[in-house]
Design a protein around this motif. Structure first.
Motif, short mmCIF file in Angstrom:
data_model
loop_
_atom_site.label_atom_id
_atom_site.label_comp_id
_atom_site.label_asym_id
_atom_site.label_seq_id
_atom_site.Cartn_x
_atom_site.Cartn_y
_atom_site.Cartn_z
N LEU A 105 0.81 -1.22 0.00
CA LEU A 105 0.00 0.00 0.00
C LEU A 105 0.84 1.27 0.00
O LEU A 105 0.63 2.17 -0.81
CB LEU A 105 -0.94 -0.02 1.21
N PHE A 133 -3.83 7.65 9.27
CA PHE A 133 -2.88 6.55 9.50
C PHE A 133 -1.47 7.08 9.22
O PHE A 133 -1.25 7.79 8.24
CB PHE A 133 -3.22 5.41 8.54
N THR A 135 1.31 6.14 7.87
CA THR A 135 1.98 6.04 6.57
C THR A 135 1.44 7.10 5.60
O THR A 135 2.19 7.67 4.81
CB THR A 135 1.84 4.61 5.98
N ASP A 136 0.17 7.40 5.68
CA ASP A 136 -0.42 8.40 4.79
C ASP A 136 0.17 9.78 5.09
O ASP A 136 0.53 10.53 4.19
CB ASP A 136 -1.95 8.41 4.93
N ALA A 220 -7.67 1.10 2.60
CA ALA A 220 -7.19 -0.04 3.38
C ALA A 220 -8.30 -0.68 4.20
O ALA A 220 -8.39 -1.91 4.28
CB ALA A 220 -6.05 0.40 4.29
N CYS A 241 -4.65 -2.30 0.78
CA CYS A 241 -3.87 -3.51 1.03
C CYS A 241 -4.81 -4.71 0.99
O CYS A 241 -6.03 -4.57 0.98
CB CYS A 241 -3.14 -3.43 2.38
C1 LIG Z 1 -3.24 -0.85 7.15
C2 LIG Z 1 -3.04 0.50 6.59
C3 LIG Z 1 -1.87 0.84 5.91
C4 LIG Z 1 -0.73 -0.14 5.82
O1 LIG Z 1 0.25 0.19 4.88
P1 LIG Z 1 1.26 -0.93 4.34
O2 LIG Z 1 2.01 -0.25 3.29
O3 LIG Z 1 0.43 -2.07 3.88
O4 LIG Z 1 2.13 -1.36 5.49
C5 LIG Z 1 -1.79 2.10 5.35
N1 LIG Z 1 -2.80 3.01 5.46
C6 LIG Z 1 -3.93 2.70 6.14
C7 LIG Z 1 -5.03 3.70 6.25
C8 LIG Z 1 -4.08 1.45 6.72
O5 LIG Z 1 -5.18 1.16 7.40
#
Ligand SMILES: *Cc1c(COP(=O)(O)O)cnc(C)c1O
Length: 424
Positions: A105, A133, A135-136, A220, A241
Motif C-alpha cells: 500500500l 494513518f 503512513t499516509d 485499506a 492492502c
Molecule cells: C493498514 C493501513 C496501511 C498499511 O500500509 P502498508 O504499506 O500495507 O504497510 C496504510 N494506510 C492505512 C489507512 C491502513 O489502514
C-alpha cells in the motif's frame, strides 16, 4: 429487546444466514479447543482454506519446471497478476483496466502521488484528514518536501468536529471550499481506521474536482468491508492492502486503482519499471518506455507470485458471496453488536463509531470507561478468553465482525466476556 440478547436468537440468526457456509472456508484460530471469536479481520484477515493449495501450486511448478513456470499452463507466472484482476475489479466496483495488484500500500501511495500530486506555486497543497494513518501522513509530508514545498503551509489537515472525534461532511466541504484553489490533491480514507467512520467518497470527489484538485483514496479499511463503486465515483486513484478484509495473508501484495480517464495518458509523469511497459512489446527490451494500458502501466516489477497466490483463494469467496450480500450480513452483525453494547455494556463501553449504518462498516471502536488501565485490563481479559479485538491507544478496543466468517454467536461471546470482567 430481550430477544436480541438471547443465545437462541443468535443461533437462529446464524442458522438463517445465507452466507453461513463461507465460515467453513476459513481456518479459525483455536483457543482451549474451541474457535476463537476473531474480530480482527480489520488487521489480518483469516486464512482461506484454499490458500495453501494456491501457494503449493506455485512451489510445485517451481520445483518441477522452474523457469518454465513463467510460460506453462493457465496459471503461468508471466501474467499472474491478471489472475486476480477481474475479481478485484468486482470487489471495488471498477473496470478491469482500472485495477492492478502490485507492491504494497505505502509504495502504491507514493507511486500514485508521483503521477497525481503535481504541485505548482499557485496550487501546492494536499488536503487530508487530521489523525490519518501514519503512513499516509508520512507519504504526504515527504511528497510535499520532495517537490520543494513546505508542509507547515501546504499540508492542510481537516480536524474532527464531531463529539466522538469523527469528521462531518460539512467540515470537509468547508475545508475544500476554503482552500480549494490552493489544493493540488485531496487524499482521503474510505473508512477511518481508528473510528471506523465511513466517508461519502462520491461527495468528496465531486467537491474536490469542482475546485480543480485531483482526488486519491486510501481504501485499506474499505476494500472487502463496504461496497465501492470506484469507476463511477471517479477519483483519480485509490490504493489499498489485501491482508485486512481481503484475507490475502501477511504482507500480501496490495491493490491500486487508476481511473479509466488516465488509462491512455502516456504523458503523466510516473516512476516507471519494465513491468509497466506495454505487454505486447515488453520483451523487445527496447530502451523507450511505452506504458501498458491502464493501472498495469504503473507496475514496476514482475509479479510477486507467492505473495499473490493466497489472494486468489480469497477472491473466489468474494465472487461467490458478492459484496451486496456481504454488506447485508455486515449491517445485521454490526447492528446486533451495537444493540447489545447499548443495552448491556453502556457502563463499560462507549461507541466511538458513528451510529448511522451508512456511516460505518463492520468495525465498532469502543472506548473503555475509566481510561487506559481499565481498557488494557479488559483487553487482556478478552484475549485470555479467546475473544480477539485490537487495541488503539489510549483507551479504544476495535471489534470488527466480518461477514465472511464471523457469527452472531461470536458477538454473544464478546458481550458475555465483557460482562464477566465487569461483574455485570
Ligand atoms: C493498514 C493501513 C496501511 C498499511 O500500509 P502498508 O504499506 O500495507 O504497510 C496504510 N494506510 C492505512 C489507512 C491502513 O489502514
Amino acid at each position: 429487546m430481550n430477544e436480541l440478547l438471547s443465545p437462541a436468537h443468535a443461533a437462529a440468526l446464524d442458522a438463517a444466514d445465507p452466507l453461513r457456509q463461507l465460515r467453513d472456508q476459513f481456518l479459525i484460530p483455536q483457543h482451549d479447543g474451541a474457535d476463537q471469536a476473531y474480530f480482527v479481520g480489520n488487521s489480518l484477515g483469516l486464512q482461506p482454506r484454499g490458500a495453501r493449495a494456491m501457494v503449493q501450486e506455485v512451489l510445485d511448478l517451481w520445483a518441477r519446471i522452474a523457469v518454465e513456470g513463467h510460460f506453462t499452463g493457465p496459471t503461468h507466472w508471466m501474467n499472474y497478476h491478471r489472475l486476480v484482476r477481474d475479481a478485484l475489479a468486482r470487489v471495488v466496483g471498477a473496470l478491469p483496466v482500472e485495477v492492478v495488484a502490485m507492491n504494497t500500500l505505502s509504495v502504491n501511495l507514493q507511486l500514485m502521488m508521483v503521477s497525481f500530486y503535481r504541485p505548482t506555486a499557485a496550487r501546492p497543497a494536499i488536503l487530508m484528514e487530521a489523525g490519518a494513518f501514519p503512513t499516509d501522513r508520512h507519504a504526504v509530508e515527504s511528497q510535499i518536501r520532495f517537490h520543494g514545498f513546505d508542509p507547515s503551509t501546504d499540508l492542510i489537515e481537516v480536524q474532527p468536529d464531531e463529539a466522538n472525534g469523527t469528521i462531518s461532511m460539512g467540515a470537509i466541504e468547508r475545508a475544500i471550499a476554503e482552500h480549494g484553489k490552493r489544493v493540488a490533491l485531496v487524499l482521503w480514507p474510505g473508512v477511518q481506521y481508528r473510528s471506523g467512520q465511513v466517508f461519502d467518497l462520491d461527495a468528496i470527489t465531486r467537491l474536490a474536482r469542482a475546485q480543480g484538485a485531483n482526488v486519491g483514496f486510501d481504501l485499506a479499511h474499505s476494500v472487502g468491508n463496504v461496497p465501492l463503486t470506484l469507476h463511477d465515483t471517479a477519483p483519480d486513484f485509490a490504493v489499498w492492502c489485501h491482508y485486512k478484509y481481503l484475507n490475502g495473508g501477511p504482507g500480501a501484495v496490495a491493490g491500486c486503482f487508476v481511473h479509466e480517464r488516465h488509462a491512455r495518458d502516456a504523458s503523466l509523469p510516473r516512476f516507471a519499471g519494465w513491468w509497466g511497459h506495454e505487454q505486447a512489446t515488453r520483451f523487445q527490451m527496447a530502451p523507450e518506455f511505452v506504458p501498458e494500458l491502464g493501472a498495469e502501466g504503473w507496475q514496476l516489477s514482475n509479479p510477486p507470485v507467492l505473495g499473490l497466490a493466497p489472494l486468489r483463494a480469497s477472491l473466489e469467496l468474494f465472487d461467490r458471496a458478492g459484496m451486496p450480500a456481504l454488506r447485508a450480513k455486515s449491517l445485521q452483525l454490526t447492528g446486533h453488536l451495537e444493540a447489545l453494547v447499548l443495552a448491556r455494556l453502556s457502563n463499560v463501553l462507549q461507541i466511538v463509531t458513528p451510529t448511522e449504518p451508512e456511516r460505518r462498516g463492520c468495525q465498532l471502536s469502543l472506548r473503555v470507561a475509566g481510561g487506559r488501565a481499565q481498557g488494557r485490563a479488559l483487553f487482556e481479559h478478552l484475549q485470555s478468553k479467546g475473544v480477539l479485538g485490537d487495541w488503539r491507544e489510549p483507551d479504544v478496543i476495535r471489534i470488527s465482525p466480518t461477514p465472511m466468517y464471523n457469527r452472531h454467536d461470536d458477538i454473544l461471546r464478546f458481550v458475555a466476556e465483557v460482562e464477566a470482567w465487569a461483574g455485570l
